[in-house]
Enzyme design. Structure first.
Site, PDB file in Angstrom:
ATOM      1  N   ASN A  57       0.810  -1.224   0.000  1.00  0.00           N
ATOM      2  CA  ASN A  57       0.000   0.000   0.000  1.00  0.00           C
ATOM      3  C   ASN A  57       0.838   1.267   0.000  1.00  0.00           C
ATOM      4  O   ASN A  57       0.293   2.372   0.027  1.00  0.00           O
ATOM      5  CB  ASN A  57      -0.950   0.011   1.200  1.00  0.00           C
ATOM      6  CG  ASN A  57      -0.229   0.161   2.533  1.00  0.00           C
ATOM      7  OD1 ASN A  57       0.986  -0.001   2.625  1.00  0.00           O
ATOM      8  ND2 ASN A  57      -0.981   0.452   3.580  1.00  0.00           N
ATOM      9  N   LYS A  58       2.169   1.149  -0.025  1.00  0.00           N
ATOM     10  CA  LYS A  58       3.030   2.331   0.003  1.00  0.00           C
ATOM     11  C   LYS A  58       3.093   2.983  -1.380  1.00  0.00           C
ATOM     12  O   LYS A  58       2.609   2.445  -2.372  1.00  0.00           O
ATOM     13  CB  LYS A  58       4.430   1.959   0.482  1.00  0.00           C
ATOM     14  CG  LYS A  58       4.457   1.463   1.935  1.00  0.00           C
ATOM     15  CD  LYS A  58       3.948   2.513   2.890  1.00  0.00           C
ATOM     16  CE  LYS A  58       4.197   2.170   4.346  1.00  0.00           C
ATOM     17  NZ  LYS A  58       3.416   1.015   4.831  1.00  0.00           N
ATOM     18  N   ILE A  59       3.738   4.149  -1.454  1.00  0.00           N
ATOM     19  CA  ILE A  59       3.724   4.913  -2.707  1.00  0.00           C
ATOM     20  C   ILE A  59       4.458   4.172  -3.816  1.00  0.00           C
ATOM     21  O   ILE A  59       4.116   4.282  -4.991  1.00  0.00           O
ATOM     22  CB  ILE A  59       4.269   6.340  -2.501  1.00  0.00           C
ATOM     23  CG1 ILE A  59       3.942   7.210  -3.715  1.00  0.00           C
ATOM     24  CG2 ILE A  59       5.754   6.339  -2.148  1.00  0.00           C
ATOM     25  CD1 ILE A  59       4.022   8.679  -3.467  1.00  0.00           C
TER      26      ILE A  59
END
Length: 402
Positions: free
Chosen positions: A204-206
């Site tokens: 879910n990180k950038i």
């Protein structure tokens, strides 16, 4: 009408990721050795302008190593925020130390004013050592978390750290790409100001490598120690001689290949997330009872997560809104439960936790993926503007009241 599901935050894998991963498979460099690992580390260090970067399995393992290379040991204390994901705090326990919990300020990051008050009024500094008056333990470090891609007050934190001989570990797992645009740390990236910084590449990180993380520092000795500990502390590769307790925290070549493709798109992702954030913000400003929390004015944030603040004038409270949006096929989530309230940490010292409690009650994260379309943003806004209050609004359904 049954609309397609809008997730909260999912990967965007539309660049060269498949090409690089396929190449890794075709050349059979799939494990913890391989050229993509070295290349990904070099690209990361170059991007954030650090002396070096050491890949690892995830952000949690990176923080574990960071504490060790900063010399944090059994019965030491580490100052930490209560408003964060628990993975930022658990590594303190891994090394046998104890956390001391601090409140947040209006950036959702560690409150430096309260931190200073705590250090002055609740501690004794003697012979280069900071002693907690209540526990009589040595306080050795601060972990600061750059929440949702915002930036903590690093100028204030570093000033206090220098005065009280504290190491600073930056949990920048949510803030890759965020940097200061003014002030004493102008152009410095999140993670590069303290002694050690840590990034995460969770799904879910950038940017993502599926799992994975990165340890960065401008201290070459720390980088060498991190590399040594994450690769089982081998002092002789051929004869398998080990001089310390090490860890199998290495990133695989497949993960690094994926990460390299993601790094090529990072600035594009940030631009998309900024545009979506601004669209959300402009419309939400017209909705009574809602506010999209701002980022610091002196940073270029990566706009990783969007934090919607629900005032008491909005017809739905936190849990009711989450339930309502779920009925509209829109995924949201509350902010984390405060770590100082969690069962493993109930007996640890907390200092004047106030604002964090308010944010816990009133913040909802709304969809923010880098592949989120304007049509999907408008769907979320439409739902926020016209909530079906008669069906979903029930103060009795939530574990708090105002």
């Amino acid at each position: 009408m049954n609309h397609q599901f809008i997730p909260l935050s999912v990967p965007n894998l539309k660049g060269n990721e498949l090409e690089y991963v396929t190449h890794a498979i075709e050349t059979e460099w799939v494990s913890t050795g391989g050229p993509y690992v070295d290349e990904f580390e070099a690209r990361m260090a170059d991007y954030v302008h650090s002396k070096g970067a050491i890949s690892c399995q995830n952000g949690t393992s990176g923080l574990h190593i960071a504490l060790q290379i900063c010399g944090i040991q059994q019965d030491d204390e580490v100052i930490v925020p209560t408003l964060t994901f628990i993975a930022a705090i658990n590594p303190v326990k891994y090394v046998g130390a104890e956390p001391v919990f601090m409140d947040c300020d209006h950036t959702l990051t560690l409150d430096v004013v309260k931190l200073q008050t705590f250090l002055v009024q609740e501690c004794t500094f003697r012979d280069g050592n900071l002693i907690n008056n209540q526990t009589q333990r040595l306080i050795k470090a601060i972990i600061t978390v750059h929440v949702f891609g915002n930036m903590a007050d690093m100028a204030g934190i570093m000033k206090l750290a220098a005065k009280y001989n504290l190491k600073v570990i930056e949990d920048a797992t949510e803030a890759l790409g965020t940097y200061y645009t003014s002030g004493p740390y102008i152009n410095k990236y999140a993670g590069t100001i303290g002694d050690v910084g840590v990034y995460s590449f969770n799904g879910n990180k950038i940017i993502t490598t599926g799992g994975g993380g990165m340890i960065i520092s401008n201290n070459q000795d720390y980088l060498n120690a991190a590399k040594h500990l994450t690769t089982q502390a081998k002092s002789d590769d051929l004869y398998y001689t080990h001089d310390a307790i090490g860890y199998n925290y290495r990133m695989t070549n497949l993960q690094a290949a994926l990460g390299l493709g993601q790094m090529e798109q990072l600035e594009t992702f940030i631009a998309i997330k900024k545009a979506n954030y601004e669209h959300y913000r402009q419309v939400i400003a017209t909705i009574e009872g809602l506010e999209l929390l701002p980022f610091r004015e002196d940073v270029r944030p990566n706009y990783w997560f969007y934090a919607l603040y629900l005032k008491t004038t909005y017809p739905l409270n936190r849990d009711a809104l989450i339930k309502y949006l779920h009925s509209k096929n829109i995924q949201t989530r509350p902010i984390w439960g405060l770590i100082s309230d969690q069962k493993p940490y109930e007996k640890n010292q907390s200092y004047q936790i106030e604002l964090a409690k308010d944010y816990w009650k009133h913040v909802v994260n709304i969809p923010c993926s880098s592949n989120l379309t304007k049509t999907e943003v408008n769907r979320v806004l439409q739902a926020l503007k016209y909530p079906e209050t008669n069906r979903y609004f029930s103060k009795e359904a939530v574990p708090f009241s105002d």
